[in-house]
Scaffold this motif. Sequence first.
Motif, PDB file in Angstrom:
ATOM      1  N   LYS A 282       0.840  -1.205   0.000  1.00 14.64           N
ATOM      2  CA  LYS A 282       0.000   0.000   0.000  1.00 14.64           C
ATOM      3  C   LYS A 282       0.873   1.252   0.000  1.00 14.64           C
ATOM      4  CE  LYS A 282      -3.862   0.092   2.306  1.00 14.64           C
ATOM      5  NZ  LYS A 282      -4.892   0.169   3.386  1.00 14.64           N
ATOM      6  N   ALA A 283       1.940   1.228   0.803  1.00 14.25           N
ATOM      7  CA  ALA A 283       2.863   2.358   0.838  1.00 14.25           C
ATOM      8  C   ALA A 283       3.596   2.504  -0.494  1.00 14.25           C
ATOM      9  CB  ALA A 283       3.859   2.193   1.981  1.00 14.25           C
ATOM     10  N   LEU A 284       3.971   1.373  -1.104  1.00 16.98           N
ATOM     11  CA  LEU A 284       4.637   1.427  -2.403  1.00 16.98           C
ATOM     12  C   LEU A 284       3.713   2.010  -3.464  1.00 16.98           C
ATOM     13  CD1 LEU A 284       6.476  -2.021  -2.363  1.00 16.98           C
ATOM     14  CD2 LEU A 284       7.564   0.231  -2.348  1.00 16.98           C
ATOM     15  N   TYR A 285       2.455   1.625  -3.415  1.00 15.84           N
ATOM     16  CA  TYR A 285       1.479   2.179  -4.366  1.00 15.84           C
ATOM     17  C   TYR A 285       1.406   3.695  -4.224  1.00 15.84           C
ATOM     18  CZ  TYR A 285      -2.980   3.162  -6.635  1.00 15.84           C
ATOM     19  OH  TYR A 285      -3.952   3.688  -7.443  1.00 15.84           O
ATOM     20  N   ARG A 286       1.311   4.167  -2.990  1.00 10.82           N
ATOM     21  CA  ARG A 286       1.192   5.618  -2.782  1.00 10.82           C
ATOM     22  C   ARG A 286       2.481   6.348  -3.137  1.00 10.82           C
ATOM     23  NH1 ARG A 286      -2.774   4.708   2.266  1.00 10.82           N
ATOM     24  NH2 ARG A 286      -4.662   4.673   1.008  1.00 10.82           N
ATOM     25  N   LYS A 287       3.619   5.702  -2.879  1.00 10.61           N
ATOM     26  CA  LYS A 287       4.881   6.320  -3.279  1.00 10.61           C
ATOM     27  C   LYS A 287       4.949   6.458  -4.793  1.00 10.61           C
ATOM     28  CE  LYS A 287       9.909   5.971  -2.876  1.00 10.61           C
ATOM     29  NZ  LYS A 287      11.060   5.256  -2.286  1.00 10.61           N
ATOM     30  N   GLY A 288       4.503   5.420  -5.495  1.00 13.04           N
ATOM     31  CA  GLY A 288       4.482   5.473  -6.955  1.00 13.04           C
ATOM     32  C   GLY A 288       3.602   6.604  -7.458  1.00 13.04           C
ATOM     33  N   LYS A 289       2.442   6.796  -6.845  1.00 14.55           N
ATOM     34  CA  LYS A 289       1.537   7.866  -7.258  1.00 14.55           C
ATOM     35  C   LYS A 289       2.137   9.246  -6.978  1.00 14.55           C
ATOM     36  CE  LYS A 289      -2.024   7.400  -8.740  1.00 14.55           C
ATOM     37  NZ  LYS A 289      -2.434   7.280 -10.166  1.00 14.55           N
ATOM     38  N   ILE A 290       2.844   9.359  -5.862  1.00 15.65           N
ATOM     39  CA  ILE A 290       3.485  10.639  -5.533  1.00 15.65           C
ATOM     40  C   ILE A 290       4.573  10.961  -6.554  1.00 15.65           C
ATOM     41  CG2 ILE A 290       4.913  11.849  -3.834  1.00 15.65           C
ATOM     42  CD1 ILE A 290       3.434  10.162  -1.663  1.00 15.65           C
ATOM     43  N   LEU A 291       5.401   9.958  -6.875  1.00 20.13           N
ATOM     44  CA  LEU A 291       6.466  10.169  -7.853  1.00 20.13           C
ATOM     45  C   LEU A 291       5.884  10.537  -9.219  1.00 20.13           C
ATOM     46  CD1 LEU A 291       8.855   7.236  -6.890  1.00 20.13           C
ATOM     47  CD2 LEU A 291       9.321   9.677  -6.610  1.00 20.13           C
TER      48      LEU A 291
ATOM     49  N   PHE B  49       6.347   0.760  -8.945  1.00 12.94           N
ATOM     50  CA  PHE B  49       5.209  -0.094  -9.295  1.00 12.94           C
ATOM     51  C   PHE B  49       5.663  -1.479  -9.755  1.00 12.94           C
ATOM     52  CE2 PHE B  49       2.575   3.830  -9.601  1.00 12.94           C
ATOM     53  CZ  PHE B  49       1.563   3.406  -8.750  1.00 12.94           C
ATOM     54  N   GLN B  50       6.822  -1.560 -10.360  1.00  9.36           N
ATOM     55  CA  GLN B  50       7.364  -2.878 -10.730  1.00  9.36           C
ATOM     56  C   GLN B  50       7.622  -3.718  -9.483  1.00  9.36           C
ATOM     57  OE1 GLN B  50      10.713  -1.652 -13.137  1.00  9.36           O
ATOM     58  NE2 GLN B  50       9.660  -2.152 -15.055  1.00  9.36           N
ATOM     59  N   LYS B  51       8.170  -3.068  -8.454  1.00 13.26           N
ATOM     60  CA  LYS B  51       8.420  -3.779  -7.197  1.00 13.26           C
ATOM     61  C   LYS B  51       7.104  -4.215  -6.562  1.00 13.26           C
ATOM     62  CE  LYS B  51      10.632  -3.344  -2.669  1.00 13.26           C
ATOM     63  NZ  LYS B  51      11.467  -2.501  -1.772  1.00 13.26           N
ATOM     64  N   ALA B  52       6.124  -3.291  -6.545  1.00  9.57           N
ATOM     65  CA  ALA B  52       4.822  -3.607  -5.947  1.00  9.57           C
ATOM     66  C   ALA B  52       4.138  -4.744  -6.707  1.00  9.57           C
ATOM     67  CB  ALA B  52       3.940  -2.357  -5.948  1.00  9.57           C
TER      68      ALA B  52
ATOM     69  N   ASN C  26      -2.565  -8.294  -7.933  1.00  7.09           N
ATOM     70  CA  ASN C  26      -3.203  -6.986  -7.778  1.00  7.09           C
ATOM     71  C   ASN C  26      -3.255  -6.280  -9.131  1.00  7.09           C
ATOM     72  OD1 ASN C  26      -3.838  -4.244  -7.135  1.00  7.09           O
ATOM     73  ND2 ASN C  26      -3.143  -4.611  -5.036  1.00  7.09           N
ATOM     74  N   LYS C  27      -4.430  -6.179  -9.702  1.00  9.78           N
ATOM     75  CA  LYS C  27      -4.590  -5.614 -11.040  1.00  9.78           C
ATOM     76  C   LYS C  27      -4.295  -4.122 -11.081  1.00  9.78           C
ATOM     77  CE  LYS C  27      -7.958  -9.032 -12.626  1.00  9.78           C
ATOM     78  NZ  LYS C  27      -9.330  -9.249 -13.161  1.00  9.78           N
ATOM     79  N   SER C  28      -4.503  -3.437  -9.963  1.00  9.86           N
ATOM     80  CA  SER C  28      -4.275  -1.986  -9.957  1.00  9.86           C
ATOM     81  C   SER C  28      -2.804  -1.666 -10.204  1.00  9.86           C
ATOM     82  CB  SER C  28      -4.734  -1.368  -8.632  1.00  9.86           C
ATOM     83  OG  SER C  28      -3.999  -1.902  -7.545  1.00  9.86           O
ATOM     84  N   PHE C  29      -1.899  -2.512  -9.680  1.00  6.88           N
ATOM     85  CA  PHE C  29      -0.476  -2.298  -9.924  1.00  6.88           C
ATOM     86  C   PHE C  29      -0.152  -2.456 -11.415  1.00  6.88           C
ATOM     87  CE2 PHE C  29       0.311  -3.945  -5.370  1.00  6.88           C
ATOM     88  CZ  PHE C  29       0.025  -2.682  -4.858  1.00  6.88           C
ATOM     89  N   GLN C  30      -0.712  -3.513 -12.020  1.00  7.79           N
ATOM     90  CA  GLN C  30      -0.472  -3.755 -13.437  1.00  7.79           C
ATOM     91  C   GLN C  30      -1.033  -2.612 -14.288  1.00  7.79           C
ATOM     92  OE1 GLN C  30       1.389  -6.174 -14.377  1.00  7.79           O
ATOM     93  NE2 GLN C  30       1.448  -7.422 -12.511  1.00  7.79           N
ATOM     94  N   THR C  31      -2.211  -2.135 -13.889  1.00  5.32           N
ATOM     95  CA  THR C  31      -2.837  -1.027 -14.628  1.00  5.32           C
ATOM     96  C   THR C  31      -1.982   0.230 -14.559  1.00  5.32           C
ATOM     97  OG1 THR C  31      -5.036  -1.914 -14.152  1.00  5.32           O
ATOM     98  CG2 THR C  31      -4.913   0.391 -14.821  1.00  5.32           C
ATOM     99  N   GLU C  32      -1.541   0.570 -13.348  1.00  4.14           N
ATOM    100  CA  GLU C  32      -0.714   1.767 -13.179  1.00  4.14           C
ATOM    101  C   GLU C  32       0.608   1.627 -13.934  1.00  4.14           C
ATOM    102  OE1 GLU C  32      -1.424   4.594 -11.838  1.00  4.14           O
ATOM    103  OE2 GLU C  32      -3.380   4.059 -11.024  1.00  4.14           O
ATOM    104  N   LEU C  33       1.172   0.430 -13.875  1.00  2.07           N
ATOM    105  CA  LEU C  33       2.447   0.181 -14.554  1.00  2.07           C
ATOM    106  C   LEU C  33       2.289   0.343 -16.064  1.00  2.07           C
ATOM    107  CD1 LEU C  33       5.363  -0.571 -13.967  1.00  2.07           C
ATOM    108  CD2 LEU C  33       4.715  -2.988 -14.092  1.00  2.07           C
ATOM    109  N   GLY C  34       1.210  -0.221 -16.608  1.00  8.08           N
ATOM    110  CA  GLY C  34       0.949  -0.100 -18.036  1.00  8.08           C
ATOM    111  C   GLY C  34       0.777   1.355 -18.458  1.00  8.08           C
ATOM    112  N   LYS C  35       0.035   2.123 -17.658  1.00  8.21           N
ATOM    113  CA  LYS C  35      -0.181   3.546 -17.958  1.00  8.21           C
ATOM    114  C   LYS C  35       1.140   4.317 -17.936  1.00  8.21           C
ATOM    115  CE  LYS C  35      -3.306   5.490 -15.446  1.00  8.21           C
ATOM    116  NZ  LYS C  35      -4.165   5.761 -14.265  1.00  8.21           N
ATOM    117  N   LEU C  36       1.975   4.007 -16.975  1.00  6.60           N
ATOM    118  CA  LEU C  36       3.242   4.724 -16.853  1.00  6.60           C
ATOM    119  C   LEU C  36       4.199   4.383 -17.993  1.00  6.60           C
ATOM    120  CD1 LEU C  36       3.747   4.452 -13.004  1.00  6.60           C
ATOM    121  CD2 LEU C  36       3.508   6.570 -14.294  1.00  6.60           C
TER     122      LEU C  36
END
Length: 370
Positions: free
Chosen positions: A262-271, A284-287, A294-304
């Motif tokens: 959860k912290a990694l997700y939020r750190k990724g969003k902040i960055l 996000f790769q680490k998360a 967790n599909k949200s990580f894959q989604t965010e990673l794909g968008k980035l």
Amino acid sequence: MDQDKSSSNSSFEDLTTAADVEKNLEKEDEEKSQDDFMDILGSGQLTKKILVKGVDDTKPLTGDVCRISFEGKLEDGTVVEQEEDFSINVGEHEVCQGLDMSLALMTTGEKAEIVVNSRFAYGSIGLKNDKDPSKNIPPDATVTYTVELLSCHPENEAETKTFENRKKYGNRKRERGNFWYNRGEYNIAIQLYRRALEYLDDCEGSAETNLESFSTSQLQELLELRIFVYNNLAAAQTKIQAFDTAMKSIENVLRVQPNNVKALYRKGKILEAQGDTNGAISVFQKAATLDPENKSFQTELGKLILKRSREVRNEKDLYQKMLGHAQKLEQKDKRKMNTCTVVNWRPWTLLLGTVLIGVAGVAIYRYKNF
């Protein structure tokens, strides 16, 4: 006859006196009513009427612990809120804003009727009661509270240092922070999360913490609660775009739990919000590795990754445009230099031609004379 007159005069005087007394009593009642009624904001949106007076000079200060009993009703009489012997810290958003503001104007033992306009109650969102939908507070509703201030006193710091109270008060502030966060009141949520940390955080080297008296499991429990609070605090700080402070809050989590997804997700969003796309992708790769389902990580990673591709392409296009512009400027400069060279030779050519014509003229003149 004289007696009748005297009696008549006496009666008239008595009636006059009674009327004066009645007027004075009405005036006193009116003044008393005015003293007991207060338009707190001067706009009619928050009013307070004393029903039972309390003890003078016993008004609570911000942060004081107050025990209250209250009942809140809608304009149709529906009871939507009710608490008996409810403990709160005044001025810390543990009840609706209008009620919180009014408590600071009450005295111990006082009972009052407080009418709170929706702006200082639950606004255009209202308040859902999941346990009893009949007690839902609709949007833009005025709530009338009957409140009794049972007691108030400053918070006892020694009492708050015990494990039970640290956990109790810290959790209470955290949950209330979550309440305001879900309503979009992020600044209020941040205040409450910070207050929660005051109860849950350790002050190393301080004798007041009594850490020696806590068991390992108790310390671990407080640590887990702090992690929850720091995660939520970072989320609220991100919402108001306080990215630097949000990153500090997240680092407090990752320092203890580097694999907290959860912290990694939020750190990724902040960055990402700070424009560090590569840094966000790495996080996000680490998360995603830690929690591959967790599909949200894959989604965010794909968008980035798509975003980075666009950024690279845009940078390339910009470079090519800049290079093309530079080449055009270079060619323009060369043409200008050539033009300047031709222009510079023209005066000398004219001068030389003039000299030659002059010399030829002199030669012809001499030839004719000869």
